[in-house]
Design a protein around this motif. Structure first.
Motif, PDB file in Angstrom:
ATOM      1  N   LEU A 183       0.939  -1.102   0.033  1.00 25.44           N
ATOM      2  CA  LEU A 183       0.075  -0.055   0.036  1.00 25.44           C
ATOM      3  C   LEU A 183       1.010   1.260   0.186  1.00 25.44           C
ATOM      4  CD1 LEU A 183      -3.065  -1.154   2.544  1.00 25.44           C
ATOM      5  CD2 LEU A 183      -2.993  -0.819  -0.037  1.00 25.44           C
ATOM      6  N   ARG A 184       2.132   1.216   0.717  1.00 22.62           N
ATOM      7  CA  ARG A 184       2.872   2.291   0.650  1.00 22.62           C
ATOM      8  C   ARG A 184       3.359   2.800  -0.730  1.00 22.62           C
ATOM      9  NH1 ARG A 184       4.501   0.398   5.840  1.00 22.62           N
ATOM     10  NH2 ARG A 184       6.193  -0.841   5.079  1.00 22.62           N
ATOM     11  N   VAL A 185       3.798   1.591  -1.566  1.00 23.50           N
ATOM     12  CA  VAL A 185       4.317   1.726  -2.668  1.00 23.50           C
ATOM     13  C   VAL A 185       3.234   2.320  -3.840  1.00 23.50           C
ATOM     14  CG1 VAL A 185       5.059   0.356  -4.754  1.00 23.50           C
ATOM     15  CG2 VAL A 185       5.948  -0.312  -2.427  1.00 23.50           C
ATOM     16  N   VAL A 186       1.902   2.074  -3.597  1.00 26.29           N
ATOM     17  CA  VAL A 186       0.788   2.212  -4.620  1.00 26.29           C
ATOM     18  C   VAL A 186       0.042   3.437  -4.319  1.00 26.29           C
ATOM     19  CG1 VAL A 186       0.567  -0.099  -5.327  1.00 26.29           C
ATOM     20  CG2 VAL A 186      -0.938   0.784  -3.509  1.00 26.29           C
ATOM     21  N   VAL A 187       0.490   4.270  -3.013  1.00 21.99           N
ATOM     22  CA  VAL A 187      -0.400   5.642  -2.766  1.00 21.99           C
ATOM     23  C   VAL A 187      -0.422   6.501  -4.055  1.00 21.99           C
ATOM     24  CG1 VAL A 187      -0.197   7.425  -1.111  1.00 21.99           C
ATOM     25  CG2 VAL A 187      -0.166   5.038  -0.431  1.00 21.99           C
ATOM     26  N   PRO A 188       0.750   6.827  -4.456  1.00 25.81           N
ATOM     27  CA  PRO A 188       0.609   7.618  -5.565  1.00 25.81           C
ATOM     28  C   PRO A 188      -0.121   7.413  -6.680  1.00 25.81           C
ATOM     29  CG  PRO A 188       3.013   7.660  -4.974  1.00 25.81           C
ATOM     30  CD  PRO A 188       2.141   6.372  -4.204  1.00 25.81           C
ATOM     31  N   PRO A 189      -0.210   6.140  -7.212  1.00 25.98           N
ATOM     32  CA  PRO A 189      -1.081   5.936  -8.362  1.00 25.98           C
ATOM     33  C   PRO A 189      -2.476   5.776  -7.628  1.00 25.98           C
ATOM     34  CG  PRO A 189       0.475   3.944  -7.942  1.00 25.98           C
ATOM     35  CD  PRO A 189       0.828   5.209  -7.222  1.00 25.98           C
ATOM     36  N   LEU A 190      -2.760   5.395  -6.581  1.00 25.12           N
ATOM     37  CA  LEU A 190      -4.306   5.500  -6.117  1.00 25.12           C
ATOM     38  C   LEU A 190      -4.676   6.851  -6.284  1.00 25.12           C
ATOM     39  CD1 LEU A 190      -4.105   2.531  -3.408  1.00 25.12           C
ATOM     40  CD2 LEU A 190      -4.964   2.462  -5.824  1.00 25.12           C
ATOM     41  N   THR A 191      -3.749   7.666  -5.611  1.00 23.43           N
ATOM     42  CA  THR A 191      -4.094   9.210  -5.742  1.00 23.43           C
ATOM     43  C   THR A 191      -4.614   9.507  -7.022  1.00 23.43           C
ATOM     44  OG1 THR A 191      -2.877   9.334  -3.898  1.00 23.43           O
ATOM     45  CG2 THR A 191      -3.855  11.225  -4.642  1.00 23.43           C
ATOM     46  N   ASN A 192      -3.813   9.159  -7.900  1.00 27.56           N
ATOM     47  CA  ASN A 192      -4.208   9.588  -9.433  1.00 27.56           C
ATOM     48  C   ASN A 192      -5.470   8.999  -9.751  1.00 27.56           C
ATOM     49  OD1 ASN A 192      -2.218  11.155 -10.391  1.00 27.56           O
ATOM     50  ND2 ASN A 192      -0.801   9.562 -10.547  1.00 27.56           N
ATOM     51  N   GLU A 193      -5.841   7.723  -9.416  1.00 28.70           N
ATOM     52  CA  GLU A 193      -7.092   7.081  -9.572  1.00 28.70           C
ATOM     53  C   GLU A 193      -8.341   8.057  -8.981  1.00 28.70           C
ATOM     54  OE1 GLU A 193      -9.749   4.856 -11.247  1.00 28.70           O
ATOM     55  OE2 GLU A 193      -7.683   4.899 -11.731  1.00 28.70           O
ATOM     56  N   LEU A 194      -7.908   8.523  -7.695  1.00 31.13           N
ATOM     57  CA  LEU A 194      -8.935   9.427  -7.178  1.00 31.13           C
ATOM     58  C   LEU A 194      -9.296  10.513  -7.792  1.00 31.13           C
ATOM     59  CD1 LEU A 194     -10.723  10.060  -4.571  1.00 31.13           C
ATOM     60  CD2 LEU A 194      -8.756  11.070  -3.545  1.00 31.13           C
ATOM     61  N   ILE A 195      -8.269  11.135  -8.526  1.00 28.08           N
ATOM     62  CA  ILE A 195      -8.453  12.394  -9.481  1.00 28.08           C
ATOM     63  C   ILE A 195      -9.113  11.955 -10.599  1.00 28.08           C
ATOM     64  CG2 ILE A 195      -7.233  14.126 -11.059  1.00 28.08           C
ATOM     65  CD1 ILE A 195      -4.695  13.940  -8.931  1.00 28.08           C
ATOM     66  N   LEU A 196      -8.961  10.908 -11.257  1.00 28.74           N
ATOM     67  CA  LEU A 196      -9.756  10.442 -12.359  1.00 28.74           C
ATOM     68  C   LEU A 196     -11.028   9.994 -12.132  1.00 28.74           C
ATOM     69  CD1 LEU A 196      -7.025   7.978 -13.936  1.00 28.74           C
ATOM     70  CD2 LEU A 196      -7.806  10.061 -14.862  1.00 28.74           C
ATOM     71  N   LEU A 197     -11.390   9.690 -11.115  1.00 26.63           N
ATOM     72  CA  LEU A 197     -12.799   9.334 -10.521  1.00 26.63           C
ATOM     73  C   LEU A 197     -13.620  10.560 -10.370  1.00 26.63           C
ATOM     74  CD1 LEU A 197     -12.620   6.347  -7.861  1.00 26.63           C
ATOM     75  CD2 LEU A 197     -13.714   6.210 -10.198  1.00 26.63           C
ATOM     76  N   PHE A 198     -12.816  11.560  -9.578  1.00 21.09           N
ATOM     77  CA  PHE A 198     -13.514  12.969  -9.674  1.00 21.09           C
ATOM     78  C   PHE A 198     -14.134  13.350 -10.991  1.00 21.09           C
ATOM     79  CE2 PHE A 198     -13.757  17.318  -8.863  1.00 21.09           C
ATOM     80  CZ  PHE A 198     -14.254  17.395  -7.478  1.00 21.09           C
ATOM     81  N   LYS A 199     -13.522  13.462 -12.119  1.00 21.19           N
ATOM     82  CA  LYS A 199     -13.675  13.580 -13.318  1.00 21.19           C
ATOM     83  C   LYS A 199     -14.649  12.887 -13.951  1.00 21.19           C
ATOM     84  CE  LYS A 199      -9.427  13.883 -14.725  1.00 21.19           C
ATOM     85  NZ  LYS A 199      -8.284  14.210 -15.809  1.00 21.19           N
ATOM     86  N   ASP A 200     -14.481  11.666 -13.767  1.00 20.36           N
ATOM     87  CA  ASP A 200     -15.512  10.554 -14.351  1.00 20.36           C
ATOM     88  C   ASP A 200     -16.879  10.835 -13.774  1.00 20.36           C
ATOM     89  OD1 ASP A 200     -13.687   9.716 -16.181  1.00 20.36           O
ATOM     90  OD2 ASP A 200     -13.253   7.856 -15.109  1.00 20.36           O
TER      91      ASP A 200
END
Length: 262
Positions: A183-200
């Motif tokens: 989870l510590r490794v994937v925090v940045p890409p998961l945050t990017n996914e949050l941005i994409l969800l916000f737009k979607d």
């Protein structure tokens, strides 16, 4: 000339072209029309406070609820992808390929209109909020699953071997040792996914929204149609940026922190 001098001249030429483009745009644009149709303060005042208390609030609710669903389902699918059971791997792979291949708009239509026809009486908790959370969350889960899988595989195998050597069951070692490190490794890409969800979340309009369940893009579009002015769309875009810009900055900080840790 030396390579450094040529590189310096090349940069100056790029700067000059950029400045020239800015000047041309500034001199040729009809700024009076821009103010009238995109920055009309009287029209902007009509958007408040509903653009924040209703549209922005609903957008945040849609995004966070879908993110929670995507996080949980994505983690489960990632574990299935790494399972030693072939059936689990096949099901997880099929899920990932299907939901990554389908446009989110199609998934919304399936869950909003297809499933109620195929299964009469089917309803989701919290009505439209639940429908959006499930539909958008399942799309996000397909991407999160691959992110989780990469993060788990990035954890050195020695971590699992050490846990097993201490008598820890595989499942316990995965939950207590491997997944927290992943989870510590994937925090940045998961945050990017949050941005994409916000737009979607702007695709919610296909389900048909009321004044109480509208989100930013639908709210801005409806008000723009009512007023014949594009200022509400500019305001809606600004509301998106209020959320996405800080999240983007957070991603960069997290990536930089991970880079220093290496």
């Amino acid at each position: 000339m030396s390579p450094r001098q040529r590189a310096r001249i090349g940069r100056y030429a790029q700067y000059a072209v950029f400045v020239a483009v800015v000047v041309v745009v500034a001199l040729t644009a009809d700024w009076a029309a821009v103010r009238e149709y995109f920055l009309d303060w009287d029209v902007a005042k009509r958007a408040f406070p509903n653009i924040i208390t209703t549209a922005l609030k609903n957008t945040v609710i849609y995004t966070l609820s879908a993110y929670v669903v995507g996080f949980v389902v994505g983690l489960v699918v990632a574990m299935m992808r790494l399972s030693s059971v072939a059936v689990y791997r096949a099901v997880a792979l099929t899920y990932v390929e299907v939901f990554r291949g389908l446009p989110a708009l199609v998934v919304f239509l399936i869950f909003g209109f297809g499933l109620p026809v195929a299964f009469p009486g089917l309803t989701f908790p919290f009505e439209q909020y639940g429908t959006v959370a499930v539909a958008l969350g399942l799309v996000a889960a397909a991407y999160m699953a691959e992110t989780f899988r990469a993060g788990i595989q990035a954890v050195p195998k020695g971590q699992m071997e050490a846990a097993r050597s201490l008598g820890m069951p595989h499942s316990r070692a995965m939950v207590s040792i491997v997944i927290p490190q992943a989870l510590r490794v994937v925090v940045p890409p998961l945050t990017n996914e949050l941005i994409l969800l916000f737009k979607d979340s702007s695709l919610v309009f296909v389900l048909g929204v009321s004044s109480l369940t509208t989100e930013l893009s639908k709210f801005g579009g409806d008000l723009a149609n009512d007023t014949g002015d594009s200022t509400p769309l500019v305001l809606a875009g600004a509301m998106y940026l209020v959320i996405t810009l800080p999240l983007g900055y957070l991603v960069r900080r997290l990536e930089a922190k991970q880079g220093r840790a290496r």
